[in-house]
Design a protein around this motif. Structure first.
Motif, PDB file in Angstrom:
ATOM      1  N   MET A  31       1.013  -1.339   0.032  1.00 16.30           N
ATOM      2  CA  MET A  31      -0.191   0.182   0.031  1.00 16.30           C
ATOM      3  C   MET A  31       0.828   1.175   0.097  1.00 16.30           C
ATOM      4  N   LEU A  32       2.031   1.169   0.906  1.00 20.15           N
ATOM      5  CA  LEU A  32       2.832   2.595   0.736  1.00 20.15           C
ATOM      6  C   LEU A  32       3.537   2.993  -0.341  1.00 20.15           C
ATOM      7  N   SER A  33       3.777   2.111  -1.252  1.00 11.38           N
ATOM      8  CA  SER A  33       4.273   2.290  -2.731  1.00 11.38           C
ATOM      9  C   SER A  33       3.404   3.061  -3.411  1.00 11.38           C
ATOM     10  N   LEU A  34       2.163   3.387  -3.062  1.00 11.62           N
ATOM     11  CA  LEU A  34       1.334   4.425  -4.017  1.00 11.62           C
ATOM     12  C   LEU A  34       1.840   5.540  -3.730  1.00 11.62           C
ATOM     13  N   LEU A  35       2.601   6.066  -2.611  1.00  8.11           N
ATOM     14  CA  LEU A  35       3.030   7.390  -2.289  1.00  8.11           C
ATOM     15  C   LEU A  35       4.083   7.475  -3.485  1.00  8.11           C
ATOM     16  N   LYS A  36       4.635   6.902  -4.076  1.00  6.05           N
ATOM     17  CA  LYS A  36       5.772   7.112  -5.222  1.00  6.05           C
ATOM     18  C   LYS A  36       4.791   7.523  -6.200  1.00  6.05           C
ATOM     19  N   LYS A  37       3.824   6.550  -6.904  1.00 10.25           N
ATOM     20  CA  LYS A  37       2.939   6.698  -7.981  1.00 10.25           C
ATOM     21  C   LYS A  37       1.987   7.920  -7.596  1.00 10.25           C
ATOM     22  N   CYS A  38       1.539   7.908  -6.833  1.00 12.52           N
ATOM     23  CA  CYS A  38       0.129   8.554  -6.846  1.00 12.52           C
ATOM     24  C   CYS A  38       0.367   9.941  -6.120  1.00 12.52           C
ATOM     25  N   VAL A  39       1.188  10.234  -5.327  1.00 12.53           N
ATOM     26  CA  VAL A  39       1.213  11.334  -4.579  1.00 12.53           C
ATOM     27  C   VAL A  39       2.626  12.085  -5.088  1.00 12.53           C
ATOM     28  N   ASN A  40       3.797  11.567  -5.058  1.00  9.13           N
ATOM     29  CA  ASN A  40       5.273  12.414  -5.321  1.00  9.13           C
ATOM     30  C   ASN A  40       5.015  13.135  -6.622  1.00  9.13           C
ATOM     31  N   PRO A  41       4.416  12.688  -7.730  1.00 13.13           N
ATOM     32  CA  PRO A  41       4.395  13.509  -8.666  1.00 13.13           C
ATOM     33  C   PRO A  41       3.785  14.712  -8.513  1.00 13.13           C
ATOM     34  N   CYS A  42       2.531  15.012  -7.620  1.00 15.59           N
ATOM     35  CA  CYS A  42       1.849  16.149  -7.268  1.00 15.59           C
ATOM     36  C   CYS A  42       2.654  17.085  -6.444  1.00 15.59           C
ATOM     37  N   ARG A  43       3.110  16.115  -5.222  1.00 11.15           N
ATOM     38  CA  ARG A  43       3.491  17.178  -4.085  1.00 11.15           C
ATOM     39  C   ARG A  43       5.032  17.601  -4.314  1.00 11.15           C
ATOM     40  N   PHE A  44       5.730  16.436  -5.008  1.00  8.42           N
ATOM     41  CA  PHE A  44       7.224  17.105  -5.079  1.00  8.42           C
ATOM     42  C   PHE A  44       7.218  18.136  -6.431  1.00  8.42           C
ATOM     43  N   GLY A  45       6.337  17.856  -7.430  1.00  9.70           N
ATOM     44  CA  GLY A  45       6.390  18.754  -8.463  1.00  9.70           C
ATOM     45  C   GLY A  45       6.067  20.206  -8.036  1.00  9.70           C
ATOM     46  N   TYR A  46       5.125  20.284  -7.113  1.00  8.24           N
ATOM     47  CA  TYR A  46       4.742  21.548  -6.602  1.00  8.24           C
ATOM     48  C   TYR A  46       5.920  22.267  -5.671  1.00  8.24           C
ATOM     49  N   TYR A  47       6.477  21.259  -4.841  1.00 10.25           N
ATOM     50  CA  TYR A  47       7.704  21.794  -3.854  1.00 10.25           C
ATOM     51  C   TYR A  47       8.803  22.428  -4.866  1.00 10.25           C
ATOM     52  N   PHE A  48       9.094  21.615  -5.883  1.00 11.45           N
ATOM     53  CA  PHE A  48      10.220  22.019  -6.521  1.00 11.45           C
ATOM     54  C   PHE A  48      10.288  23.154  -7.390  1.00 11.45           C
ATOM     55  N   ASN A  49       8.818  23.311  -7.668  1.00 14.50           N
ATOM     56  CA  ASN A  49       8.597  24.541  -8.776  1.00 14.50           C
ATOM     57  C   ASN A  49       8.633  25.718  -7.817  1.00 14.50           C
ATOM     58  N   VAL A  50       7.935  25.641  -6.717  1.00 12.31           N
ATOM     59  CA  VAL A  50       7.896  26.585  -5.768  1.00 12.31           C
ATOM     60  C   VAL A  50       9.330  27.201  -5.533  1.00 12.31           C
ATOM     61  N   TYR A  51      10.449  26.253  -5.221  1.00 15.84           N
ATOM     62  CA  TYR A  51      11.729  26.376  -4.725  1.00 15.84           C
ATOM     63  C   TYR A  51      12.496  27.082  -5.801  1.00 15.84           C
ATOM     64  N   LYS A  52      12.290  26.586  -7.127  1.00 18.54           N
ATOM     65  CA  LYS A  52      13.012  26.893  -8.205  1.00 18.54           C
ATOM     66  C   LYS A  52      12.490  28.144  -8.846  1.00 18.54           C
ATOM     67  N   ASN A  53      11.216  28.048  -9.152  1.00 16.86           N
ATOM     68  CA  ASN A  53      10.674  29.137 -10.031  1.00 16.86           C
ATOM     69  C   ASN A  53       9.983  30.331  -9.114  1.00 16.86           C
ATOM     70  N   VAL A  54       9.187  29.853  -7.989  1.00 13.45           N
ATOM     71  CA  VAL A  54       8.608  30.952  -7.100  1.00 13.45           C
ATOM     72  C   VAL A  54       9.496  31.744  -6.456  1.00 13.45           C
ATOM     73  N   LEU A  55      10.225  30.888  -5.554  1.00 11.82           N
ATOM     74  CA  LEU A  55      11.338  31.540  -4.600  1.00 11.82           C
ATOM     75  C   LEU A  55      12.778  31.875  -5.338  1.00 11.82           C
ATOM     76  N   GLN A  56      12.824  31.367  -6.485  1.00 18.14           N
ATOM     77  CA  GLN A  56      14.085  31.589  -7.463  1.00 18.14           C
ATOM     78  C   GLN A  56      15.254  31.241  -6.662  1.00 18.14           C
ATOM     79  N   LYS A  57      15.346  29.866  -5.961  1.00 20.37           N
ATOM     80  CA  LYS A  57      16.382  29.278  -5.341  1.00 20.37           C
ATOM     81  C   LYS A  57      17.100  28.256  -5.960  1.00 20.37           C
TER      82      LYS A  57
END
Length: 269
Positions: A31-57
């Motif tokens: 069940m926990l493997s769903l985190l990789k397929k279901c959740v990570n694309p959404c949340r890490f995509g959001y985090y990395f976009n914020v860090y790189k493009n919004v906060l420009q870090k």
């Protein structure tokens, strides 16, 4: 005002799940493997976009702390993006899995035993701290947020995700996803309703602990409720594996905070 969860409520949650032997994180039949397929694309995509493009870090060689890293599902995303990642978790078995998988992937991640309520690091140690799939599991949430702020550098970024607490989230997260056998894909007592966190409660804790510029986004299924129920019933009947479910049902960024939500805050200088 949020306080530590009472013993009677806290003992209902099954945090021992993470101490089970073998790989419960990366095995596609888990069940926990769903985190990789279901959740990570959404949340890490959001985090990395914020860090790189919004906060420009720039993420290269920035220090990041994964609070409640489990088997390294999210640690590896941050490490692959250039961060120098440290992961802490109270489960030794989960850390063994995380270490083994990181080595196979050629990633250098420093995994250590630890809890969010008592981080064994000096003040202002990390450029980024993230705490995901964890806040709704800790007994003393105010202490956890206080510790996260303490080890975060001034100007550093705190990323998180968790579940809202309201009748709709109770229906979906607790009943449909967890309790009702015809649809459940989570284990019983994985989450306890009283430990879910309203956005206003988390926002207040963040502000009280010297962090500001708070932004929140929803995490919502990419399919209709009817389609979701249909897929969950197929999985419960053995007609779909967890891996197949993960290919069909994913989370997406939204403006709906009613069930799942994520966000970031910045430590004040």
């Amino acid at each position: 005002m949020l306080t530590a969860i009472s013993e009677n409520i806290y003992k209902r949650i099954d945090n021992d799940l993470y101490n089970k032997p073998n790989d419960i994180w990366w095995d596609e039949n888990s069940m926990l493997s769903l985190l990789k397929k279901c959740v990570n694309p959404c949340r890490f995509g959001y985090y990395f976009n914020v860090y790189k493009n919004v906060l420009q870090k720039d993420s290269n060689n920035k220090t990041a702390l994964d609070v409640g890293c489990g088997g390294g599902i999210l640690s590896e995303e941050f490490a692959a993006a250039g961060f120098k990642v440290t992961g802490v978790d109270p489960s030794e078995n989960s850390l063994i899995t995380a270490n083994d998988h990181a080595k196979r992937m050629g990633l250098q991640i420093d995994y250590q035993i630890g809890t969010g309520e008592r981080l064994q690091f000096s003040d202002s140690s990390f450029d980024v701290v993230y705490c995901c799939d964890v806040l709704e599991h800790v007994r003393n949430l105010p202490k956890c947020i206080s510790e996260i702020s303490r080890v975060l550098k001034p100007g550093g970024v705190f990323f998180y995700d968790t579940f809202n607490r309201n009748p709709l989230s109770k229906l979906i997260v607790i009943k449909i996803w967890q309790d009702w056998k015809r649809t459940a894909f989570m284990l019983p007592n994985l989450h306890v309703y009283e430990m879910l966190i309203k956005p206003m409660e988390l926002r207040q804790l963040i502000l009280e602990n010297g962090m500001g510029e708070i932004h929140m986004k929803g995490m919502s299924p990419n399919i209709s409720p009817i389609k979701m129920i249909s897929l969950l019933r197929q999985r419960a009947k053995g007609e779909l594996t967890y891996s197949e479910l993960g290919n069909k049902m994913k989370l997406k960024e939204s403006n709906d905070l009613m069930v799942g939500y994520m966000g970031y805050a910045i430590k004040q200088v």
